[in-house]
Design a protein around this motif. Sequence first.
Motif, PDB file in Angstrom:
ATOM      1  N   PHE A 172      -5.676 -15.142  -5.205  1.00 34.87           N
ATOM      2  CA  PHE A 172      -4.904 -14.491  -6.353  1.00 34.87           C
ATOM      3  C   PHE A 172      -5.612 -13.057  -6.685  1.00 34.87           C
ATOM      4  N   THR A 173      -7.110 -13.153  -6.849  1.00 30.52           N
ATOM      5  CA  THR A 173      -7.653 -11.872  -7.567  1.00 30.52           C
ATOM      6  C   THR A 173      -7.907 -10.905  -6.457  1.00 30.52           C
ATOM      7  N   ASP A 174      -7.978 -11.552  -5.470  1.00 27.24           N
ATOM      8  CA  ASP A 174      -8.195 -10.453  -4.200  1.00 27.24           C
ATOM      9  C   ASP A 174      -7.146  -9.543  -4.124  1.00 27.24           C
ATOM     10  N   LEU A 175      -5.880 -10.182  -3.832  1.00 31.11           N
ATOM     11  CA  LEU A 175      -4.597  -9.549  -3.697  1.00 31.11           C
ATOM     12  C   LEU A 175      -4.306  -8.509  -4.608  1.00 31.11           C
ATOM     13  N   ALA A 176      -4.573  -9.200  -6.049  1.00 35.56           N
ATOM     14  CA  ALA A 176      -4.148  -8.412  -6.991  1.00 35.56           C
ATOM     15  C   ALA A 176      -5.112  -7.264  -7.176  1.00 35.56           C
ATOM     16  N   ILE A 177      -6.471  -7.410  -6.971  1.00 34.82           N
ATOM     17  CA  ILE A 177      -7.332  -6.354  -7.059  1.00 34.82           C
ATOM     18  C   ILE A 177      -7.117  -5.385  -6.021  1.00 34.82           C
ATOM     19  N   TYR A 178      -6.707  -5.722  -4.943  1.00 33.09           N
ATOM     20  CA  TYR A 178      -6.269  -4.689  -3.637  1.00 33.09           C
ATOM     21  C   TYR A 178      -5.375  -3.853  -4.251  1.00 33.09           C
ATOM     22  N   TRP A 179      -4.384  -4.268  -4.870  1.00 31.92           N
ATOM     23  CA  TRP A 179      -3.170  -3.278  -5.092  1.00 31.92           C
ATOM     24  C   TRP A 179      -3.559  -2.421  -6.668  1.00 31.92           C
ATOM     25  N   VAL A 180      -4.488  -3.055  -7.317  1.00 26.54           N
ATOM     26  CA  VAL A 180      -4.949  -2.327  -8.512  1.00 26.54           C
ATOM     27  C   VAL A 180      -5.873  -1.002  -8.082  1.00 26.54           C
ATOM     28  N   HIS A 181      -6.612  -1.375  -7.075  1.00 26.34           N
ATOM     29  CA  HIS A 181      -7.551  -0.425  -6.584  1.00 26.34           C
ATOM     30  C   HIS A 181      -6.868   0.393  -5.798  1.00 26.34           C
ATOM     31  N   ARG A 182      -5.922   0.055  -4.914  1.00 23.35           N
ATOM     32  CA  ARG A 182      -5.358   1.012  -4.179  1.00 23.35           C
ATOM     33  C   ARG A 182      -4.356   1.929  -4.877  1.00 23.35           C
ATOM     34  N   LEU A 183      -3.569   1.245  -5.988  1.00 23.02           N
ATOM     35  CA  LEU A 183      -2.849   2.444  -6.676  1.00 23.02           C
ATOM     36  C   LEU A 183      -3.754   3.355  -7.613  1.00 23.02           C
ATOM     37  N   GLU A 184      -4.982   2.877  -7.993  1.00 23.14           N
ATOM     38  CA  GLU A 184      -5.893   3.630  -8.456  1.00 23.14           C
ATOM     39  C   GLU A 184      -6.157   5.062  -8.009  1.00 23.14           C
ATOM     40  N   HIS A 185      -5.928   4.771  -6.516  1.00 26.42           N
ATOM     41  CA  HIS A 185      -6.300   5.770  -5.620  1.00 26.42           C
ATOM     42  C   HIS A 185      -4.936   7.025  -5.376  1.00 26.42           C
TER      43      HIS A 185
END
Length: 335
Positions: A172-185
């Motif tokens: 759950f956290t891996d998927l959520a952080i992936y999209w948080v991180h990608r959106l931050e770019h």
Amino acid sequence: MDVLLHYADEYVFDSVYNYLLPHPPIPSSSSLPDLYNKTVLPSPYTQSTTYHPPDLSIGGSVTGSLWARDNIYRQGVSIFTIALSGAYIMYFLFCSISYFFFYDRRLEHHPKFLKNQIRKEIKSSLIAAPVIDLITLPWFLGEVRGYSKLYDNIGQYGWTYLVASCFMFLLFTDLAIYWVHRLEHHPLIYKHVHKPHHKWIVPTPYAALAFHPLDGYAQSLPYHIFPFLFPLHKYAYLGLFVFVQFWTILIHDGDMISGHFLERYINSPAHHTLHHLYFTVNYGQYFTWADSYWDSYRAPEDKLDPIHESIKAMKKKGLIDEDGNPIPQINKKDL
């Protein structure tokens, strides 16, 4: 957090609050017998979902502070203190172990390694941590005051679910952080929030928490959201939280191991090193599956290792010879 808060209250905070915010003395039962016979004194724990009033029949005592253990202001101050202290302890402990025992210090000669970078990384981390803890406080208070799905009795869900919930947390956290991180770019967000972390193109372990506070908070949100959606044993949650801090530091140690059979599945320091070098690849936290699925995966290769540029710079400075052997340096004071 309630586990840590309980022991902190028991061994530290009760005494601190009793001293700083003492409760007015209560008359003894011998001097006011009618009061104790006819009036039930209100318990400071009547609204608590985490703590229980002390059992006076076995020698327990009511807190001597105006702020009882379940006072929300006391809990807020205590949790902030515990979280910040824990963050600093884990930061300096894990970062120092990684830096002094695993980090290849030749990387400090890389052309993109900043002057006084480690000091700047530490300064950035020390400034960001208290702000992140402050804006994270509502989540911790929600956990302590019983609004999450944290539980302490393993029998409630069983051992199978306990193990499964740990894997659920990671996925759950891996998927959520992936999209948080990608959106931050995204260009509209990157320059305001995430760019400070990418100042460290060739990071050291001390860059692990060197975030803009909103960046650190956003990437930590999945860890706090999970136990409000899914039951999770409180000790498992505590262990996973420590693991998260350790992993975040580990992937900043610059180790470019390539060719390992787990490379295609685990987001290693090599993957995250490439993220800092090339910015738009390897957004994942623990695994590579999200990067592979959404076409942002870049495999570690020996030719991409920043150590090659570092070695070139060291040769140019006369620090090592063509075979990589150190060249003795003459101290100017000895001339």
